[in-house]
Scaffold this motif. Structure first.
Motif, PDB file in Angstrom:
ATOM      1  N   VAL A 160       5.594   9.300  13.359  1.00 36.79           N
ATOM      2  CA  VAL A 160       5.491   8.867  12.081  1.00 36.79           C
ATOM      3  C   VAL A 160       4.968   7.427  12.048  1.00 36.79           C
ATOM      4  O   VAL A 160       4.349   7.012  11.351  1.00 36.79           O
ATOM      5  N   LYS A 161       5.767   6.770  12.835  1.00 32.57           N
ATOM      6  CA  LYS A 161       5.626   5.233  12.921  1.00 32.57           C
ATOM      7  C   LYS A 161       4.075   4.817  13.309  1.00 32.57           C
ATOM      8  O   LYS A 161       3.640   3.929  12.827  1.00 32.57           O
ATOM      9  N   THR A 162       3.814   5.755  14.395  1.00 33.79           N
ATOM     10  CA  THR A 162       2.332   5.422  14.664  1.00 33.79           C
ATOM     11  C   THR A 162       1.511   5.665  13.589  1.00 33.79           C
ATOM     12  O   THR A 162       0.443   5.100  13.394  1.00 33.79           O
ATOM     13  N   ASN A 163       1.502   6.674  12.843  1.00 30.83           N
ATOM     14  CA  ASN A 163       0.650   7.302  11.679  1.00 30.83           C
ATOM     15  C   ASN A 163       0.573   5.905  10.712  1.00 30.83           C
ATOM     16  O   ASN A 163      -0.062   5.594   9.996  1.00 30.83           O
ATOM     17  N   ASN A 164       1.857   5.474  10.440  1.00 30.00           N
ATOM     18  CA  ASN A 164       2.032   4.442   9.416  1.00 30.00           C
ATOM     19  C   ASN A 164       1.436   3.339   9.670  1.00 30.00           C
ATOM     20  O   ASN A 164       0.833   2.545   8.976  1.00 30.00           O
ATOM     21  N   ASP A 165       1.478   2.908  11.080  1.00 29.21           N
ATOM     22  CA  ASP A 165       1.121   1.571  11.673  1.00 29.21           C
ATOM     23  C   ASP A 165      -0.475   1.824  11.893  1.00 29.21           C
ATOM     24  O   ASP A 165      -1.246   0.917  11.803  1.00 29.21           O
ATOM     25  N   HIS A 166      -1.171   2.932  12.067  1.00 26.39           N
ATOM     26  CA  HIS A 166      -2.493   2.956  12.473  1.00 26.39           C
ATOM     27  C   HIS A 166      -3.094   4.211  11.630  1.00 26.39           C
ATOM     28  O   HIS A 166      -3.437   5.305  11.917  1.00 26.39           O
ATOM     29  N   PRO A 167      -3.000   3.919  10.255  1.00 29.60           N
ATOM     30  CA  PRO A 167      -3.729   4.791   9.365  1.00 29.60           C
ATOM     31  C   PRO A 167      -5.224   5.104   9.728  1.00 29.60           C
ATOM     32  O   PRO A 167      -5.640   4.222  10.061  1.00 29.60           O
ATOM     33  N   MET A 224       0.563  -1.150  -0.032  1.00 29.88           N
ATOM     34  CA  MET A 224       0.107   0.246   0.173  1.00 29.88           C
ATOM     35  C   MET A 224       0.944   1.065  -0.068  1.00 29.88           C
ATOM     36  O   MET A 224       2.015   1.394   0.675  1.00 29.88           O
ATOM     37  N   LYS A 225       0.480   2.226  -0.650  1.00 29.07           N
ATOM     38  CA  LYS A 225       1.296   3.515  -1.134  1.00 29.07           C
ATOM     39  C   LYS A 225       0.858   4.516   0.131  1.00 29.07           C
ATOM     40  O   LYS A 225      -0.220   4.761   0.303  1.00 29.07           O
ATOM     41  N   ARG A 226       1.782   5.039   0.864  1.00 32.47           N
ATOM     42  CA  ARG A 226       1.533   5.716   1.901  1.00 32.47           C
ATOM     43  C   ARG A 226       2.385   6.954   1.797  1.00 32.47           C
ATOM     44  O   ARG A 226       3.305   6.893   1.084  1.00 32.47           O
ATOM     45  N   TYR A 227       1.739   8.154   1.969  1.00 32.29           N
ATOM     46  CA  TYR A 227       2.336   9.389   2.018  1.00 32.29           C
ATOM     47  C   TYR A 227       2.589  10.035   3.332  1.00 32.29           C
ATOM     48  O   TYR A 227       1.537  10.266   4.268  1.00 32.29           O
ATOM     49  N   THR A 228       3.800  10.493   3.669  1.00 25.78           N
ATOM     50  CA  THR A 228       4.050  11.127   4.983  1.00 25.78           C
ATOM     51  C   THR A 228       4.391  12.712   4.751  1.00 25.78           C
ATOM     52  O   THR A 228       5.237  12.829   4.235  1.00 25.78           O
ATOM     53  N   TYR A 229       3.182  13.345   5.167  1.00 26.09           N
ATOM     54  CA  TYR A 229       3.411  14.712   5.041  1.00 26.09           C
ATOM     55  C   TYR A 229       4.320  15.153   6.392  1.00 26.09           C
ATOM     56  O   TYR A 229       3.554  15.678   7.284  1.00 26.09           O
ATOM     57  N   LEU A 230       5.650  15.389   6.153  1.00 24.23           N
ATOM     58  CA  LEU A 230       6.395  15.508   7.346  1.00 24.23           C
ATOM     59  C   LEU A 230       7.355  16.963   7.091  1.00 24.23           C
ATOM     60  O   LEU A 230       8.057  16.766   6.272  1.00 24.23           O
ATOM     61  N   LEU A 231       6.842  18.066   7.566  1.00 22.06           N
ATOM     62  CA  LEU A 231       7.436  19.132   7.040  1.00 22.06           C
ATOM     63  C   LEU A 231       7.925  19.907   8.484  1.00 22.06           C
ATOM     64  O   LEU A 231       7.135  20.399   9.191  1.00 22.06           O
ATOM     65  N   LEU A 232       9.194  19.804   8.483  1.00 21.66           N
ATOM     66  CA  LEU A 232       9.840  20.355   9.698  1.00 21.66           C
ATOM     67  C   LEU A 232      10.300  21.809   9.711  1.00 21.66           C
ATOM     68  O   LEU A 232      10.980  21.947   8.883  1.00 21.66           O
ATOM     69  N   PHE A 233      10.034  22.527  10.675  1.00 21.84           N
ATOM     70  CA  PHE A 233      10.363  23.917  10.711  1.00 21.84           C
ATOM     71  C   PHE A 233      10.738  24.629  12.213  1.00 21.84           C
ATOM     72  O   PHE A 233      10.109  24.496  13.026  1.00 21.84           O
ATOM     73  N   PHE A 234      12.136  24.389  12.277  1.00 18.47           N
ATOM     74  CA  PHE A 234      12.937  24.564  13.424  1.00 18.47           C
ATOM     75  C   PHE A 234      12.903  26.074  14.121  1.00 18.47           C
ATOM     76  O   PHE A 234      13.190  26.931  13.218  1.00 18.47           O
ATOM     77  N   VAL A 235      12.227  26.401  14.789  1.00 17.77           N
ATOM     78  CA  VAL A 235      12.194  27.739  15.390  1.00 17.77           C
ATOM     79  C   VAL A 235      13.472  27.690  16.730  1.00 17.77           C
ATOM     80  O   VAL A 235      13.014  27.243  17.552  1.00 17.77           O
ATOM     81  N   PHE A 236      14.495  28.557  16.899  1.00 14.38           N
ATOM     82  CA  PHE A 236      15.269  28.973  17.781  1.00 14.38           C
ATOM     83  C   PHE A 236      14.956  30.182  18.321  1.00 14.38           C
ATOM     84  O   PHE A 236      15.218  31.010  17.673  1.00 14.38           O
TER      85      PHE A 236
END
Length: 903
Positions: A35-42, A1-13
C-alpha cells in the motif's frame, strides 16, 4: 491529492490450525508495504486515440490523449502531456507540449512533405512523472506513413533464408514498378548494404523480365548486416534515378521458441500447464507443432500452437529427467529446444481462469517439498491495477491445495497472483486476465442506414454504465474505410491499451483480437498470452525487499522555467531579483533566488515560438552576475518493443490510401528541386575556423546531413546521428573509449567556438552545413585545455567572412551574461478540424477526397448520457467507419464501432 486505496482482503484458510514460523513476515506487513509503495509511486497511464491507423504525407494526425492513474481514473497528478514523432532513424523530429484538463488533452500534427517521407514512424506520449519508470508506461505506437509526392517508383521486397542457419542462403528479392504499375524490366540497379554509415556490401545487377532483382547476401556477412539497410538505385521511366531503402534489422527468418511453465518452473511429479511461444525474427508469432521427448528419446506428448504461435499442454515432469522439444515450422524446417530444468522439489501455483465468476487457485508441492514444509504457512497476494486487491494465508496440509476466489475482488484487467513463503520470498507467480464485461455501454446511432456523397449525417451518442446514463469525455473519428482498410484485430484501442498492453511487458501481437467479440476460444488464447508475458508493474519481491527506486521527477503542473544566478566568480546570488518577460503575450513575472542562487517560474502559459527573456538587471552590481537556465530532460530514445508492427512493403500495403493521396494532392505538389548552375556553394568545414586548425585535415566520420532532414530538436537528433558517439546523462562520449572506462566527454565546437551540450538545443538544424567527428584532437590541444576526449565540429552554412559588423551586431553576438533571450518549448497551437457544409452553397466545388471525414475530440455527454454529432460525407463511396472512445469520471472506459454506407 485525493487517493483511493482499493484494498479488499479475503483470507482463505485451507487448514483450521495456524502455524507460526520464527522467520515469518506477517501478512499485514507485506500488505502495508504494498500500500505504501502504491501511495508513494502512483502509476500514470496514457493512451492516444488517433483518427486513423496510418497516414500519407500531407495528412494531419488528429489525436486525443487520455491520462489516467490508479484504476483508470482521470489523473490528478500531471497537467502537461508531451507528444513526440520519432523517425525511422530513432530521432525526434517533432514534439508537442499540451495542457491537460480533466485527464485529457488533444492536438494535431501536420505531416508536411518537407519534413516527412515514406516510412515507419513512432508516436510517443508521456508525462514527466512517467520518467520515474523509464519508458514503461509511455504510449508508443508505430505510425506508418506512405507517400505519393514526387514519386516515380513502387517497390515490394520479400526475404528468404534463416539468419541463424549458417547453411541457409540469404536473399532479398525486390520488385520494381513505376507508379503506373508497370514493371521496370531489364534495368540496371546499383545496391549497397549500409550499417552505421559504413558500406558493408555493394554490387550491381539487372531486373529480370518481370521487374525483379535478387540480392544475395554473402554467408560470411550475415552478422554484419543485422541492423543495416539495403539501399538500391534504379533508373525510372522518367529517366530519373530513384533510390529505395529496405531495413534488414528483422528481414531474414529465424525463429525462437520459448517454454513457460505455469507458476514459473517445472517441478518433478507436479502436473502443470506448460505454455510455449514461437517468435520469428520480425517479432511476429508463427504456428508450430511437435513433440516432447525425455533424455532417453522417448516421446512424452505432442503439441501444436493454438493462436499466433502460442499454445499450452498439460505436463507432469519426472524426477532426474531432462526434456527436449522437437519443433516443426510451417516451411517444413525443424529445430530442437531444451525445456527448462526440472526442479527436483518445489511448490507451484496454478490458476484455472475458465469460470467467468470464480478463479480457482491450486498450490501443488512435490512429495519432498511437502514433507519438509508440512503445516507451514504460505501467502497468496494478488495485485490488480497496481493495488493489492486480494491477500490469503494458507497452511500446507496436503500436497495439493485448492481455493476458489470470487472474481468480484478484481477490476477488469491484468491480475498478478504470487505465492510467497511466510518469509516473504516469492515462490511462484502467474498472470491472469479478469474480464467482467463491464466497459461503458456506448451507443452510436446514425439517423439513416445509408447516405449520399456529401450528404448530411447525424449520429446520436449515448453512454451508460450498468444501464445508468453517465457523463463522460469522448473522441469520435469517422473515416472512409474503403480508402483506409485495416485489420481490426491489430488496432490499438483504449481497451487493448488500458486493460492489456500497458500492464504487460513485451510486444502483444494483434491486441484487439481479444476484445473484438470475445468468446471461449479468445478467452483461452488470452490466458495463454498471460502465461507468456511479463508483468510491467512493481513485483511483490521488490516491494517486500524494499527495492523500489526513488523518485527523480515531480508531476508537471504546468510549464516551469528554472535556472541559476551567480556572480562571475561563481558564488550564488541570494535573494537576487529575476524577471521573466514574454512580449507577444504582454506577460511578465518576478521572483527571487534562494541561498543556492536557484530560481523558478512555475505554471507559465505561452505558445510555441514565443520568445522569452529572463533578466537579472534589476540587481545591484548586476553587471557582475551571470544567468544560466536549466536544460530540459528528455527520455531515452530506446528501441520500441512494437517494432513488429512496422510495415515492410508500404507501397502495396497502403496502396488505397497512397492512391487517394496522389489524387488529393496532385495540385499541391512540393516544388521540384531547382538546380542553380550560376554559382557554387562552398561546403563549410572545420578548416574555415582558426581555432580548429590543429585538427586532422580529414575527420574520422562525417554525418550524412540527410539524417537531420525533418529534425526539430537538434540535440535529440545528434543523440542518434553521431557515428561512434555514445549519448549518456546529457553528455556525448567516444563510444570505444567510453566502453573502456574513459568518461571524458566530447568537446563541441559551433562556428569554431567551444559550446556546452545545452547550447546544441538552440541550433536550427536547417542552418547546419556539415558535422565532423574527430576521435582525437590532433595538434590542437583542445582535449588538454577542456579535459575532454574527442572533438565534434558543427559547421554552419555561413562561414565567417571577416566583414565589418556594427556595435549592435556585436551585442547580439555577445549578450550581457545577466540577460537570456531564448525560445523554449511552449504549448502547441491546436487547429480545429475543418468540417465542410455542403448545404450552404450549391456552387460546384473541388473534389472532396478526404479520408478522415469527421474528428471531434471534445464530445461530452450530458447528465442523460447523450450527445449529437453532425457532419457531411465526402465524395468517396463505400463503407464509412465511425469509432468512439472515451472515459467517464469514475474511470470506466468504453469503445464502439459502427459502419454506414455511402452510395
Amino acid at each position: 491529492m485525493k487517493r483511493y486505496t482499493y484494498l479488499l482482503l479475503f483470507f482463505v484458510f485451507v487448514s483450521l490450525t495456524a502455524f507460526a514460523q520464527r522467520d515469518s513476515v506477517p501478512l499485514n506487513s507485506i500488505i502495508e508495504k504494498a500500500v505504501k509503495t502504491n501511495n508513494d509511486h502512483p502509476i500514470e497511464k496514457i493512451y492516444l486515440h488517433t483518427d486513423k491507423p496510418y497516414y500519407a504525407v500531407g495528412d494531419t494526425i488528429w489525436f486525443k490523449a487520455y491520462l489516467t492513474m490508479d484504476i483508470h481514473a482521470p489523473s490528478e497528478l500531471s497537467k502537461v502531456v508531451n507528444v513526440e514523432i520519432i523517425n525511422p532513424r530513432d530521432s525526434v523530429i517533432e514534439e508537442l507540449k499540451l495542457p491537460v484538463a480533466n485527464g485529457t488533452a488533444f492536438g494535431n500534427i501536420t505531416l508536411a512533405g518537407l519534413n516527412y517521407r515514406q516510412g515507419n514512424y513512432r508516436i510517443r506520449a508521456y508525462t514527466q512523472w512517467m520518467l520515474n519508470y523509464n519508458t514503461s508506461y509511455m504510449f508508443d505506437k508505430i505510425i506508418t506513413i506512405g507517400s505519393a509526392v514526387d514519386k516515380d517508383l513502387n517497390t515490394n521486397v520479400t526475404y528468404s533464408g534463416n539468419i541463424n542457419d549458417k547453411n541457409s542462403k540469404l536473399n532479398a528479392r525486390i520488385l520494381f514498378r513505376g507508379t503506373d504499375g508497370v514493371a521496370l524490366t531489364s534495368r540496371k540497379v546499383d545496391w549497397r548494404v549500409e550499417k552505421n554509415g559504413d558500406v558493408i556490401l555493394k554490387g550491381r545487377g539487372n531486373t529480370d523480365a518481370n521487374g525483379y532483382l535478387s540480392v544475395w547476401i554473402s554467408p560470411n556477412k550475415r552478422e554484419d548486416i543485422i541492423g543495416g539497410s539495403l539501399i538500391t538505385a534504379i533508373e525510372t521511366n522518367t529517366k530519373k534515378t530513384a533510390t529505395s531503402a529496405f531495413t534488414l534489422k528483422n528481414a531474414f527468418n529465424g525463429v525462437d521458441v520459448q517454454f513457460f511453465p505455469d507458476g514459473g518452473m517445472l517441478v518433478a511429479n507436479v502436473q502443470s500447464q506448460l505454455a510455449f511461444k514461437a517468435i520469428q525474427s520480425n517479432g511476429l508469432g508463427v504456428d508450430i507443432k511437435g513433440n516432447i521427448v525425455d533424455n532417453q528419446g522417448k516421446e512424452v506428448l505432442t503439441f501444436a500452437s493454438q493462436h499466433l504461435g502460442m499454445g499450452k499442454v498439460l505436463f507432469t515432469p519426472q524426477p532426474t529427467t531432462s526434456y527436449t522439444a522437437n519443433v516443426q515450422f510451417p516451411d517444413g524446417s525443424k529445430a530442437s529446444y531444451n525445456l527448462p530444468r526440472v526442479a527436483q522439489e518445489g511448490i507451484s501455483l496454478a490458476v484455472n481462469n475458465a469460470n467467468p465468476h470464480t478463479m480457482i487457485l491450486q498450490i501443488s508441492a512435490s512429495p519432498n517439498f511437502y514433507q519438509k514444509n508440512k503445516n507451514k504457512t504460505f501467502y497468496i497476494i494478488a495485485k490488480n491495477g497496481g493495488f493489492v486487491t486480494f491477500a490469503a494465508q494458507s497452511i500446507l496440509t496436503d500436497a495439493v491445495n485448492t481455493a476458489a476466489v470470487p472474481k468480484s475482488k478484481f477490476k477488469t484487467g491484468v491480475v498478478e497472483v504470487t505465492l510467497l513463503s511466510s518469509a516473504g520470498e516469492p515462490l511462484s507467480e502467474r498472470l491472469v486476465f479478469v474480464n467482467h464485461d463491464d466497459m461503458l455501454n456506448i451507443g452510436l446511432t446514425p439517423d439513416k442506414p445509408s447516405y449520399a456523397t456529401r450528404g448530411k449525417v447525424s449520429i446520436g451518442v449515448s453512454a451508460k454504465m450498468a444501464d445508468k446514463p453517465v457523463a463522460g469525455s469522448f473522441s469520435v473519428a469517422v473515416i472512409d474505410e474503403t480508402k483506409v482498410p485495416f485489420n481490426e484485430d491489430a488496432e490499438t484501442t483504449i481497451l487493448s491499451n488500458m486493460l492489456l498492453t500497458s500492464d504487460v511487458s513485451g510486444y502483444v501481437e494483434q491486441p484487439s483480437y481479444y476484445f473484438n467479440k470475445p468468446d471461449i476460444k479468445k478467452n483461452d488464447d488470452l490466458d495463454v498470452l498471460m502465461m507468456t508475458q511479463g508483468f510491467r508493474q512493481f513485483s511483490i519481491s521488490d516491494v517486500v525487499g524494499g527495492k523500489i527506486a526513488g523518485l527523480k521527477f515531480a508531476p508537471e503542473q504546468g510549464i516551469t522555467m528554472s535556472g541559476n544566478l551567480r556572480k562571475l566568480n561563481g558564488m550564488p546570488v541570494f535573494k537576487g531579483a529575476v524577471r521573466l518577460m514574454i512580449p507577444d503575450r504582454n506577460y511578465s513575472a518576478e521572483t527571487t533566488t534562494n541561498a543556492d542562487g536557484e530560481f523558478a517560474f512555475k505554471g507559465v502559459v505561452f505558445s510555441d515560438s514565443s520568445k522569452v527573456t529572463i533578466s537579472a538587471r534589476n540587481n545591484v552590481d548586476s553587471k557582475n552576475m551571470k544567468l544560466t537556465m536549466d536544460a530540459g530532460f528528455y527520455p531515452v530514445l530506446g528501441k520500441t518493443e512494437n517494432y513488429p508492427d512496422e510495415v515492410v512493403n508500404i507501397d502495396s500495403t497502403l496502396a488505397p490510401s497512397i492512391k487517394n493521396s496522389e489524387k488529393q494532392y496532385q495540385f499541391n505538389q512540393v516544388l521540384k528541386e531547382v538546380v542553380v548552375k550560376a554559382s557554387t556553394i562552398k561546403k563549410v568545414t572545420h578548416q574555415d575556423y582558426p581555432a580548429l586548425s590543429g585538427l586532422n585535415s580529414f575527420a574520422d566520420h562525417d554525418v550524412n546531413m540527410e539524417m537531420l532532414s525533418g529534425c526539430n530538436n537538434f540535440l535529440m537528433c545528434l543523440s542518434t546521428a553521431l557515428v561512434g558517439i555514445t549519448y549518456r546523462d546529457n553528455n556525448f562520449y567516444i563510444t570505444r573509449d567510453y566502453n573502456n572506462g574513459n568518461k571524458k566527454p566530447v568537446q563541441f565546437y559551433v562556428k569554431g567556438m567551444p559550446v556546452d551540450v545545452n547550447f546544441l538545443a538552440s541550433i536550427t538544424p536547417s542552418e547546419v552545413s556539415s558535422i565532423e567527428i574527430f576521435n582525437s584532437d590532433g595538434f590542437s590541444g583542445i582535449n588538454r585545455m577542456n579535459n575532454s576526449n574527442g572533438v565534434v565540429s558543427i559547421n554552419m552554412k555561413e562561414a565567417p567572412k571577416g566583414t565589418k559588423v556594427s556595435a549592435n551586431d556585436l551585442k547580439q553576438l555577445f549578450p550581457d551574461p545577466n540577460v537570456i533571450t531564448f525560445t523554449p518549448k511552449g504549448y502547441a497551437r491546436v487547429r480545429q478540424f475543418y468540417l465542410p457544409k455542403y448545404d450552404v452553397s450549391k456552387s460546384v466545388q473541388a473534389a472532396d477526397l478526404r479520408t478522415t471525414i469527421y474528428w471531434n475530440p471534445g464530445v461530452i455527454t450530458d447528465a442523460t448520457g447523450a450527445a449529437t454529432l453532425n457532419f457531411y460525407n465526402a465524395d468517396g463511396r463505400g463503407t464509412y467507419k465511425a469509432v468512439i472512445e472515451g472515459i467517464d469520471v469514475d474511470g470506466n472506459i468504453g469503445r464502439k464501432v459502427v459502419r454506414y454506407t455511402v452510395k
